[in-house]
Design an enzyme around this catalytic site. Structure first.
Site, PDB file in Angstrom:
ATOM      1  N   CYS A 173       1.767  -6.043 -25.578  1.00  0.00           N
ATOM      2  CA  CYS A 173       1.690  -5.170 -24.401  1.00  0.00           C
ATOM      3  C   CYS A 173       2.544  -5.655 -23.234  1.00  0.00           C
ATOM      4  O   CYS A 173       2.309  -5.255 -22.107  1.00  0.00           O
ATOM      5  CB  CYS A 173       0.238  -4.998 -23.970  1.00  0.00           C
ATOM      6  SG  CYS A 173      -0.592  -6.539 -23.588  1.00  0.00           S
ATOM      7  N   HIS A 208       0.816  -1.201   0.000  1.00  0.00           N
ATOM      8  CA  HIS A 208       0.000   0.000   0.000  1.00  0.00           C
ATOM      9  C   HIS A 208       0.852   1.255   0.000  1.00  0.00           C
ATOM     10  O   HIS A 208       0.530   2.241  -0.639  1.00  0.00           O
ATOM     11  CB  HIS A 208      -0.923  -0.026   1.218  1.00  0.00           C
ATOM     12  CG  HIS A 208      -2.117  -0.875   0.964  1.00  0.00           C
ATOM     13  ND1 HIS A 208      -2.940  -1.330   1.959  1.00  0.00           N
ATOM     14  CD2 HIS A 208      -2.625  -1.354  -0.187  1.00  0.00           C
ATOM     15  CE1 HIS A 208      -3.918  -2.043   1.421  1.00  0.00           C
ATOM     16  NE2 HIS A 208      -3.742  -2.071   0.125  1.00  0.00           N
TER      17      HIS A 208
HETATM   18  C1  PEP Z   1       2.020 -10.066 -20.140  1.00  0.00           C
HETATM   19  O1  PEP Z   1       1.924 -11.196 -19.686  1.00  0.00           O
HETATM   20  O2  PEP Z   1       2.878  -9.740 -20.981  1.00  0.00           O
HETATM   21  C2  PEP Z   1       1.094  -9.019 -19.719  1.00  0.00           C
HETATM   22  C3  PEP Z   1       1.072  -7.848 -20.309  1.00  0.00           C
HETATM   23  O3  PEP Z   1       0.288  -9.272 -18.667  1.00  0.00           O
HETATM   24  P1  PEP Z   1       0.782  -9.305 -17.146  1.00  0.00           P
HETATM   25  O4  PEP Z   1       2.179  -8.762 -17.108  1.00  0.00           O
HETATM   26  O5  PEP Z   1      -0.194  -8.476 -16.388  1.00  0.00           O
HETATM   27  O6  PEP Z   1       0.689 -10.756 -16.823  1.00  0.00           O
END
Ligand code: PEP
Ligand code: MG
Length: 761
Positions: free
Chosen positions: A688, A375
Site C-alpha cells: 500500500c 487546513h
Molecule cells: C508506507 O509506509 O508505505 C505507508 C503506506 O504508510 P505511510 O506512508 O502512511 O507511512
C-alpha cells in the site's frame, strides 16, 4: 524606561506614545529615506538613553548591512556587512526574536567588527524588523554598562521596528531590499508541492490579506479595548455563520478543520495578549499586528510541521481581524470582480479565507507556505480545487490578472506561460479529460491481466471525504485507511463517540467493499498537539506508531473500542503500523481481545469477525516472517517506509528521498521474499505504498506475485489499464530470470519489457 534630561517629558506620558509621536514627525518631514533612518536612530538613542542605536537591513543574499547608526563609527555605515546568521544581529534576524544580552562581547555568537568601534559597549538589545512574517532587518541599541534591558525597552524597540517596517516597504529607502525584486514580465516556473490534484489554466488573483497599520499609538486605551472587543465578536460571528452554511455538508474533516479554526478565534490567550498590548498604549490594529508578529516568529522557530500549520491559522485569523477593524472585510468587493478563471495566489491562507471566494469562479490555488497538512489544503481538496503549496517566490512574480497555470500533478506553477506552453497545457487538459473518460469507462471492468490473473485494486484514504472515491474509481476496497489524519486535523483529541461515528460512516459508505483501518500511526514527525512528545533527533526511527500506541495504551484502546463498535455486526479489518517484532503484535492482539471481551460483557454486538494485519515496513520483520505470519490474518507492505529503512534514506529529506530506485534488484528481492513467505503460510498479502500507484512499479509488483495493491484513487485508472494489457506469466518469467542476474536498477529492463509486450505504462 528613563528619559534623558533634555527631553522634558511629562512623567505620566507613556514612553511608547512619545516615541510614536516623534516617529510620526520624522516621517512627515520632507526628507529622503536615508536621512529619515539617521534621524530615527538618533531619536531612539536619545529617548532610550542608549549610547548606540543602529539599523541593519537585509540584502537580497540574506546578509545584513549597517544602514544607519548613532554611536558606532559613522564610517561603518554601508560598509559593515554580516553574513546570514552571523553575530548577534544575524541571529536576531534568523530567529526573528528579540535578543537581550547584558554582556554581548562575551557571548559566543558575538561577531567583532573593528570598523564599528563597538568593543566598548557591553549591553545589547536587538529586535527584528518584521513585515508580513518576513524579516526586513534588525534594530539595535547598545550601552557601555552591562545591564539587561527592561521589558518596556524591548516593547518600545519592537513597536519602533513595526513603524520602521512600513517605512521600508514604502520604498522610501534606496537600496533597502524590502522583498526581492523579480521581473514581472517574463515567464517563470515555480516548483511546489501538490496539495490537491488537477490542472488549472487561469488568471492570478492575489489574496492580499494585509491591512497596513498606520496608527500605532493610541490616546484612549478604553476606546481601543472596545473596538477590539467589537471586532473580535464580529469575527467570531462570521466564522460561526460560515460553519452554518448548508453547502459545507454536515460532517467530514473540513468541518473539524473549521471547528478548530473557530476554537482559535475564541482563544483566550490570543485575546489577552492583544488586550495587554493595547494596555501598553497601542491602537487595536497595532496590538493585533504585534501579537501576530510574535506568532509568526514562533512559527519560524517551530520545527514541527503540525504546529507551524496551526500557527498559520492564528496568523490568518489576525489578518481577518485586521480587516474587520479597518472596516474592509474582503467578501463583497473582491468577489464581485473575481474573474471566471481565478487562480488564487497567497503566501498562506486560513481555511475560512478560501471559503470567502465564489467557488464557481475558482480554478486553482497557489500557496507559498502551506503544506499538505495545512487546513487550507484539506478544504481545497474537499472543494476539488487543484492546489499547490510550498511554491516559494510566486507572490513576487505575479500581479492581478497574470496568466498562470497550475499543474497540481507535477507541482509546477507556470507564470506568464508563453503561447507554446499554454497550447501544450490546453492539450494536456483535453487529453486528461479524455483519459479520465476512458478510465471512467473502465470503472466497472475488473482488473484482470491478459492471461486471466485477477488483481485487486484498492484505494488509500485517510479522511471521510476520501471515501466517495471508492465508488467513483471502481476500486475493490480501501486497502489502507490512515486513521491518524482525523486526529491531525482536530484541535482536540477526537473522543470515543466522534471516532465511532466517523468509522461507522466510512463502513456504511463503503458498503460491501472491505476497509482496512490502520491504527494510529502518530509520533515522529506526525505530532498531535494534545499528545506530549519528546523532541527526537531521528523522528523516523523514533517513538512512533505501534511503539507509542503500546506505551500509551489509552489512545489505542479508545481507538480499538471505537472501531469495534462502529463495525458491530460487520467485518472489521485492523492493521498495525511500523511493527518491528512479533512481540508487538502479541501485545496489540491482547489489547484487542480484551476490548472484544468488554464488548461481550456489556452486551454490545461484536463485529462478525476481526481480522488483524500487520504492515511490513521495518526490514527486521522480513527475517521474522515465519514467526509473524501464523499470528496474523494478512500483511501489507508499507513500501514508503520499507524503502526508507532499506536504503537508510529519509523519505522527507529532499537531498536523499528519491535517490535510490525501488525498482533496483535489492528491494525487489526483499519484496519477492515477502511475497514468497506469505504464499508459504497461505496468508493474503498486498502493498500500500506510493509505488503501487505508478504503473511501471505496479507492473513489477505483479511480476513478483502481488495480487492486491492499494494506491491513491487517481492511480486506479492508469494502473488498471496497465493490468488489462499485461501478460503476468511472461512478466513473472522475465523478472525471475533478471532479478538475480541484474545489478542495480531493473527500471530500464522493465520499460523495455512493457514496450515489447504492448503494456500500457
Ligand atoms: C508506507 O509506509 O508505505 C505507508 C503506506 O504508510 P505511510 O506512508 O502512511 O507511512
Ligand atoms: Mg508507513
Amino acid at each position: 524606561m528613563q528619559m534623558k534630561g533634555g527631553d522634558r517629558i511629562a512623567p505620566s506620558e507613556p514612553a511608547l506614545r512619545i516615541i510614536m509621536r516623534r516617529l510620526r514627525e520624522i516621517m512627515a518631514e520632507p526628507s529622503d529615506g536615508q536621512s529619515r533612518l539617521d534621524k530615527i536612530v538618533r531619536q531612539i538613542a536619545g529617548l532610550m538613553v542608549a549610547e548606540v542605536s543602529s539599523i541593519y537591513l537585509k540584502r537580497q543574499d540574506g546578509s545584513l548591512e549597517l544602514f544607519a547608526t548613532e554611536g558606532l563609527n559613522p564610517g561603518a555605515v554601508h560598509t559593515t556587512l554580516l553574513k546570514r546568521g552571523e553575530g548577534l544581529v544575524g541571529r536576531c534576524a534568523e530567529l526573528a526574536v528579540p535578543i537581550n544580552e547584558p554582556d554581548a562581547q562575551n557571548h559566543p555568537a558575538f561577531a567583532y567588527r573593528p570598523e564599528t568601534g563597538e568593543e566598548i559597549y557591553h549591553s545589547f538589545l536587538a529586535v527584528p524588523i518584521l513585515r508580513g512574517g518576513e524579516v526586513l532587518g534588525v534594530l539595535t541599541i547598545q550601552n557601555r554598562t552591562a545591564k539587561e534591558y527592561s521589558d518596556e525597552d524591548v516593547e518600545v524597540l519592537q513597536t519602533t521596528a513595526m513603524v520602521l517596517a512600513e517605512h521600508l516597504v514604502s520604498g522610501a529607502v534606496a537600496g533597502a531590499n524590502a522583498g526581492a525584486q523579480f521581473s514581472r514580465t517574463v515567464g517563470h516556473v515555480v516548483r511546489g508541492q501538490p496539495l490537491s490534484e488537477g490542472l488549472a489554466l487561469g488568471h492570478a488573483v492575489l489574496h492580499d490579506a494585509r491591512v497596513v497599520v498606520t496608527e500605532v499609538a493610541a490616546d484612549d486605551p478604553d476606546a481601543e479595548q472596545h473596538r477590539l472587543e467589537a471586532a473580535v465578536a464580529e469575527l467570531q460571528a462570521s466564522i460561526n455563520e460560515m460553519l452554518e452554511q448548508g453547502d459545507l455538508g454536515a460532517s467530514g474533516e473540513h468541518r473539524d478543520v473549521l471547528e478548530a479554526y473557530r476554537m482559535f478565534a475564541h482563544d483566550r490567550g490570543w485575546l489577552r495578549r492583544m488586550k495587554d498590548a493595547i494596555g501598553r498604549g497601542m491602537t487595536a490594529e497595532a496590538a493585533v499586528e504585534r501579537v501576530q508578529n510574535d506568532t509568526r516568529s514562533r512559527m519560524l522557530r517551530q520545527p514541527d510541521a503540525y504546529w507551524r500549520e496551526r500557527l498559520k491559522d492564528l496568523d490568518a485569523l489576525s489578518d481577518r481581524l485586521l480587516r474587520v477593524l479597518s472596516g474592509s472585510p474582503r467578501v463583497q468587493g473582491e468577489i464581485a470582480s473575481l474573474p471566471r478563471d481565478a487562480v488564487l495566489c497567497a503566501r498562506s491562507m486560513g481555511p475560512a479565507d478560501l471559503l470567502d471566494y465564489d467557488r464557481s469562479r475558482l480554478r486553482g490555488l497557489v500557496l507559498e507556505e502551506s503544506g499538505r497538512q495545512s487546513h487550507v489544503a484539506i478544504v481545497a481538496r474537499a472543494l476539488g480545487i487543484p492546489a499547490i503549496g510550498d511554491a516559494r517566490g510566486v507572490i513576487e512574480r505575479v500581479e492581478q490578472g497574470t496568466p498562470i497555470i497550475v499543474d497540481a500533478d507535477s507541482g509546477e506553477v507556470h507564470i506568464r506561460p508563453n503561447t507554446g506552453v499554454i497550447a501544450a497545457y490546453r492539450d494536456k487538459a483535453r487529453f486528461r479529460a479524455r483519459r479520465q473518460r476512458e478510465y471512467r469507462a473502465l470503472r466497472d471492468t475488473p482488473a484482470v491481466t491478459r492471461d486471466g490473473q485477477r488483481v485487486e485494486l484498492h484505494i488509500n484514504a485517510g479522511l471521510e471525504m476520501d471515501v466517495p472515491h471508492l465508488a467513483e474509481s471502481g476500486a475493490d476496497g480501501i486497502g489502507l485507511f490512515r486513521t491518524e489524519l482525523q486526529f491531525m486535523v482536530s484541535a482536540t483529541m477526537p473522543r470515543l463517540e466522534r471516532q465511532t461515528q466517523m468509522y461507522r460512516a466510512i463502513l456504511e459508505e463503503a458498503g460491501d467493499k472491505p476497509v482496512v483501518f490502520r491504527t494510529l500511526d502518530v509520533g515522529g514527525d506526525k505530532a498531535l498537539p494534545y499528545l506530549r512528545q519528546p523532541a527526537e533527533e531521528n523522528p523516523a526511527l523514533g517513538w512512533r506508531a505501534i511503539r507509542l500506541s503500546l506505551d500509551r495504551p489509552g489512545l489505542l484502546r479508545t481507538q480499538v473500542r471505537a472501531l469495534l463498535r462502529a463495525a458491530s455486526g460487520r467485518h472489521l479489518r485492523l492493521m498495525l503500523p511500523m511493527v518491528s517484532t512479533v512481540g508487538e503484535v502479541d501485545r496489540a492482539r491482547a489489547l484487542i481481545d480484551r476490548e472484544v471481551q468488554i464488548m461481550d460483557r456489556r452486551g454490545v454486538a461484536r463485529p462478525i469477525e476481526v481480522r488483524l494485519g500487520v504492515m511490513v515496513e521495518v526490514p527486521a520483520l522480513i527475517f521474522e516472517l515465519d514467526a509473524l505470519l501464523p499470528r496474523v490474518d494478512f500483511i501489507s507492505v508499507g513500501s514508503n517506509d520499507l524503502m526508507q529503512y532499506l536504503f537508510a534514506a529519509d523519505r522527507n529529506n529532499t537531498h536523499v528521498a528519491g535517490r535510490y530506485d525501488p525498482l533496483s534488484a535489492a528491494p525487489l528481492r526483499a519484496l519477492g521474499a515477502i511475497a514468497e513467505a506469505a504464499r508459504r503460510h497461505n496468508r493474503p498479502f498486498g502493498l500500500c505504498g506510493e509505488m503501487a500507484g505508478r504503473p511501471l512499479e505496479a507492473m513489477a509488483l505483479i511480476g513478483l506475485g502481488f495480487r492486491s495493491i492499494s494506491m491513491a484513487p487517481a492511480s486506479i485508472g492508469p494502473v488498471k489499464s496497465m493490468i488489462l494489457s499485461l501478460d503476468a506469466e511472461a512478466l513473472q518469467r522475465w523478472l525471475q530470470a533478471s532479478m538475480y542476474a541484474v545489478e542495480g536498477s531493473l527500471r530500464a529492463g522493465l520499460k523495455r519489457f512493457a514496450e515489447e509486450h504492448g503494456v500500457e505504462i
